[in-house]
Design an enzyme around this catalytic site. Structure first.
Site, PDB file in Angstrom:
ATOM      1  N   GLU A   1      -9.814  70.636  42.503  1.00  0.00           N
ATOM      2  CA  GLU A   1      -8.920  69.765  41.713  1.00  0.00           C
ATOM      3  C   GLU A   1      -9.025  70.182  40.243  1.00  0.00           C
ATOM      4  O   GLU A   1     -10.139  70.304  39.723  1.00  0.00           O
ATOM      5  CB  GLU A   1      -9.373  68.307  41.890  1.00  0.00           C
ATOM      6  CG  GLU A   1      -8.603  67.291  41.059  1.00  0.00           C
ATOM      7  CD  GLU A   1      -9.238  65.883  41.140  1.00  0.00           C
ATOM      8  OE1 GLU A   1     -10.313  65.721  41.762  1.00  0.00           O
ATOM      9  OE2 GLU A   1      -8.656  64.956  40.562  1.00  0.00           O
TER      10      GLU A   1
ATOM     11  N   ARG B   1      -9.105  59.499  28.505  1.00  0.00           N
ATOM     12  CA  ARG B   1      -7.769  58.950  28.286  1.00  0.00           C
ATOM     13  C   ARG B   1      -7.698  57.508  28.810  1.00  0.00           C
ATOM     14  O   ARG B   1      -8.708  56.805  28.799  1.00  0.00           O
ATOM     15  CB  ARG B   1      -6.733  59.879  28.939  1.00  0.00           C
ATOM     16  CG  ARG B   1      -6.776  61.296  28.335  1.00  0.00           C
ATOM     17  CD  ARG B   1      -5.780  62.226  28.996  1.00  0.00           C
ATOM     18  NE  ARG B   1      -4.411  61.797  28.742  1.00  0.00           N
ATOM     19  CZ  ARG B   1      -3.337  62.300  29.373  1.00  0.00           C
ATOM     20  NH1 ARG B   1      -3.501  63.254  30.285  1.00  0.00           N
ATOM     21  NH2 ARG B   1      -2.133  61.863  29.096  1.00  0.00           N
TER      22      ARG B   1
ATOM     23  N   TYR C   1      -1.130  68.712  26.452  1.00  0.00           N
ATOM     24  CA  TYR C   1      -1.109  69.762  27.483  1.00  0.00           C
ATOM     25  C   TYR C   1      -0.878  71.175  26.939  1.00  0.00           C
ATOM     26  O   TYR C   1      -0.849  72.137  27.718  1.00  0.00           O
ATOM     27  CB  TYR C   1      -0.030  69.428  28.527  1.00  0.00           C
ATOM     28  CG  TYR C   1      -0.261  68.098  29.219  1.00  0.00           C
ATOM     29  CD1 TYR C   1      -1.361  67.916  30.053  1.00  0.00           C
ATOM     30  CD2 TYR C   1       0.606  67.022  29.028  1.00  0.00           C
ATOM     31  CE1 TYR C   1      -1.588  66.704  30.681  1.00  0.00           C
ATOM     32  CE2 TYR C   1       0.389  65.796  29.655  1.00  0.00           C
ATOM     33  CZ  TYR C   1      -0.706  65.652  30.477  1.00  0.00           C
ATOM     34  OH  TYR C   1      -0.947  64.445  31.096  1.00  0.00           O
TER      35      TYR C   1
ATOM     36  N   ASP D   1      -5.686  62.331  51.833  1.00  0.00           N
ATOM     37  CA  ASP D   1      -5.793  62.498  53.287  1.00  0.00           C
ATOM     38  C   ASP D   1      -5.428  63.919  53.709  1.00  0.00           C
ATOM     39  O   ASP D   1      -6.036  64.481  54.628  1.00  0.00           O
ATOM     40  CB  ASP D   1      -4.876  61.512  54.023  1.00  0.00           C
ATOM     41  CG  ASP D   1      -5.447  60.099  54.076  1.00  0.00           C
ATOM     42  OD1 ASP D   1      -6.609  59.901  53.656  1.00  0.00           O
ATOM     43  OD2 ASP D   1      -4.733  59.189  54.548  1.00  0.00           O
TER      44      ASP D   1
ATOM     45  N   ARG E   1       6.264  69.364  27.369  1.00  0.00           N
ATOM     46  CA  ARG E   1       5.804  68.008  27.609  1.00  0.00           C
ATOM     47  C   ARG E   1       4.532  67.720  26.813  1.00  0.00           C
ATOM     48  O   ARG E   1       3.529  68.417  26.976  1.00  0.00           O
ATOM     49  CB  ARG E   1       5.509  67.915  29.104  1.00  0.00           C
ATOM     50  CG  ARG E   1       4.776  66.708  29.529  1.00  0.00           C
ATOM     51  CD  ARG E   1       4.206  66.877  30.933  1.00  0.00           C
ATOM     52  NE  ARG E   1       3.664  65.619  31.370  1.00  0.00           N
ATOM     53  CZ  ARG E   1       2.749  65.468  32.298  1.00  0.00           C
ATOM     54  NH1 ARG E   1       2.287  66.516  32.938  1.00  0.00           N
ATOM     55  NH2 ARG E   1       2.307  64.280  32.616  1.00  0.00           N
TER      56      ARG E   1
ATOM     57  N   ASN F   1      -3.510  70.735  41.040  1.00  0.00           N
ATOM     58  CA  ASN F   1      -3.387  69.726  39.981  1.00  0.00           C
ATOM     59  C   ASN F   1      -2.348  68.718  40.466  1.00  0.00           C
ATOM     60  O   ASN F   1      -1.142  68.960  40.345  1.00  0.00           O
ATOM     61  CB  ASN F   1      -2.956  70.356  38.656  1.00  0.00           C
ATOM     62  CG  ASN F   1      -2.931  69.322  37.532  1.00  0.00           C
ATOM     63  OD1 ASN F   1      -2.977  68.117  37.783  1.00  0.00           O
ATOM     64  ND2 ASN F   1      -2.871  69.792  36.290  1.00  0.00           N
TER      65      ASN F   1
ATOM     66  N   ALA G   1       0.066  63.068  38.091  1.00  0.00           N
ATOM     67  CA  ALA G   1      -0.018  61.601  38.190  1.00  0.00           C
ATOM     68  C   ALA G   1      -0.350  61.119  39.600  1.00  0.00           C
ATOM     69  O   ALA G   1      -0.936  60.042  39.769  1.00  0.00           O
ATOM     70  CB  ALA G   1       1.295  60.979  37.718  1.00  0.00           C
TER      71      ALA G   1
ATOM     72  N   PRO H   1       3.786  66.470  39.802  1.00  0.00           N
ATOM     73  CA  PRO H   1       4.938  66.042  39.006  1.00  0.00           C
ATOM     74  C   PRO H   1       4.788  66.253  37.500  1.00  0.00           C
ATOM     75  O   PRO H   1       3.718  66.041  36.944  1.00  0.00           O
ATOM     76  CB  PRO H   1       5.070  64.554  39.333  1.00  0.00           C
ATOM     77  CG  PRO H   1       3.754  64.148  39.906  1.00  0.00           C
ATOM     78  CD  PRO H   1       3.212  65.361  40.585  1.00  0.00           C
ATOM     79  N   ASN H   2       5.881  66.667  36.916  1.00  0.00           N
ATOM     80  CA  ASN H   2       6.038  66.858  35.466  1.00  0.00           C
ATOM     81  C   ASN H   2       5.340  68.104  34.923  1.00  0.00           C
ATOM     82  O   ASN H   2       5.484  68.435  33.751  1.00  0.00           O
ATOM     83  CB  ASN H   2       5.588  65.607  34.678  1.00  0.00           C
ATOM     84  CG  ASN H   2       6.379  64.381  35.074  1.00  0.00           C
ATOM     85  OD1 ASN H   2       7.608  64.407  35.009  1.00  0.00           O
ATOM     86  ND2 ASN H   2       5.721  63.328  35.523  1.00  0.00           N
TER      87      ASN H   2
ATOM     88  N   ARG I   1      -6.411  56.730  34.502  1.00  0.00           N
ATOM     89  CA  ARG I   1      -6.590  58.159  34.795  1.00  0.00           C
ATOM     90  C   ARG I   1      -8.004  58.488  35.273  1.00  0.00           C
ATOM     91  O   ARG I   1      -8.283  59.610  35.702  1.00  0.00           O
ATOM     92  CB  ARG I   1      -6.235  59.007  33.571  1.00  0.00           C
ATOM     93  CG  ARG I   1      -4.765  58.969  33.231  1.00  0.00           C
ATOM     94  CD  ARG I   1      -4.403  59.972  32.158  1.00  0.00           C
ATOM     95  NE  ARG I   1      -3.224  59.527  31.435  1.00  0.00           N
ATOM     96  CZ  ARG I   1      -1.965  59.754  31.816  1.00  0.00           C
ATOM     97  NH1 ARG I   1      -1.714  60.438  32.898  1.00  0.00           N
ATOM     98  NH2 ARG I   1      -0.952  59.293  31.092  1.00  0.00           N
TER      99      ARG I   1
ATOM    100  N   HIS J   1      -7.497  69.455  36.263  1.00  0.00           N
ATOM    101  CA  HIS J   1      -6.688  68.724  35.279  1.00  0.00           C
ATOM    102  C   HIS J   1      -6.795  69.438  33.947  1.00  0.00           C
ATOM    103  O   HIS J   1      -7.897  69.799  33.516  1.00  0.00           O
ATOM    104  CB  HIS J   1      -7.156  67.271  35.138  1.00  0.00           C
ATOM    105  CG  HIS J   1      -7.055  66.512  36.412  1.00  0.00           C
ATOM    106  ND1 HIS J   1      -5.844  66.091  36.907  1.00  0.00           N
ATOM    107  CD2 HIS J   1      -7.991  66.165  37.318  1.00  0.00           C
ATOM    108  CE1 HIS J   1      -6.048  65.496  38.073  1.00  0.00           C
ATOM    109  NE2 HIS J   1      -7.336  65.526  38.349  1.00  0.00           N
TER     110      HIS J   1
HETATM  111  C1  DQA Z   1      -3.012  65.821  34.497  1.00  0.00           C
HETATM  112  C2  DQA Z   1      -3.604  64.460  34.130  1.00  0.00           C
HETATM  113  C3  DQA Z   1      -2.844  63.341  34.810  1.00  0.00           C
HETATM  114  O1  DQA Z   1      -3.399  62.087  34.465  1.00  0.00           O
HETATM  115  C4  DQA Z   1      -1.383  63.364  34.361  1.00  0.00           C
HETATM  116  O2  DQA Z   1      -0.665  62.352  35.041  1.00  0.00           O
HETATM  117  C5  DQA Z   1      -0.752  64.685  34.499  1.00  0.00           C
HETATM  118  C6  DQA Z   1      -1.521  65.894  34.217  1.00  0.00           C
HETATM  119  C7  DQA Z   1      -3.689  66.978  33.720  1.00  0.00           C
HETATM  120  O3  DQA Z   1      -3.514  68.116  34.127  1.00  0.00           O
HETATM  121  O4  DQA Z   1      -4.349  66.737  32.715  1.00  0.00           O
HETATM  122  O5  DQA Z   1       0.444  64.786  34.760  1.00  0.00           O
HETATM  123  O6  DQA Z   1      -3.244  66.059  35.893  1.00  0.00           O
END
Ligand code: DQA
Length: 141
Positions: A96, A105, A23, A85, A18, A72, A75, A10-11, A109, A98
């Site tokens: 994974e 942070r 980011y 799962d 953003r 990624n 959130a 998301p986002n 997180r 980020h």
């Molecule tokens: C994120 C870190 C997460 O805490 C955050 O909610 C994101 C982006 C990152 O890529 O740094 O949306 O996954």
């Protein structure tokens, strides 16, 4: 040719717009074009969703059809037992990623439902983390 799926949560569709201080200024679509140029030896499939269940569905599908997944979960990292799962349920290795250093942070997180199920985690290296994860998957399986 190896097939690698990149999944953004998301986002992350708003990357570039953003919180650029956290980011960066680049949108993911333009970064993806560069990734494809930098990794001509793999097939990159891209999926982004703001919806947890859609991410679970895509992990289930890609997990049996791809050689690896770069994920990624955004959130959902910090909340989603279902995504953790799903990773445990598939044979494909998951890296994974980020963009930001989640450990530098807010406290919430620092919790990940994904890290223990993933092959490994890259965080805090910006968008470069996706490319490093692809390099690992190309090398390892
Ligand atoms: C994120 C870190 C997460 O805490 C955050 O909610 C994101 C982006 C990152 O890529 O740094 O949306 O996954």
């Amino acid at each position: 040719m190896k097939k690698i799926a990149i999944i953004n949560g998301p986002n992350l569709n708003l990357l570039g717009k953003r919180e650029p201080g956290v980011y960066g200024n680049e949108g993911f679509e333009s970064f993806l074009s560069k990734l494809k140029v930098d990794h001509p030896d793999v097939m990159l499939e891209y999926f982004q969703s703001n919806i947890e269940g859609e991410i679970v569905d895509f992990i289930q599908q890609a997990g049996f059809s791809c050689d690896g997944i770069v994920l990624n979960p955004a959130a959902y990292t910090h909340t989603s037992v279902a995504i953790g799962d799903a990773i445990a349920a598939i044979p494909a290795p998951v890296i994974e990623v980020h963009i930001s250093n989640v450990h530098a942070r807010e406290e919430f997180r620092k919790i990940s439902h994904v890290s223990a199920k993933a092959k490994g985690t890259i965080c805090g290296l910006g968008l470069e983390g996706y490319s490093l994860a692809i390099n690992y998957l190309k090398m390892k399986n």
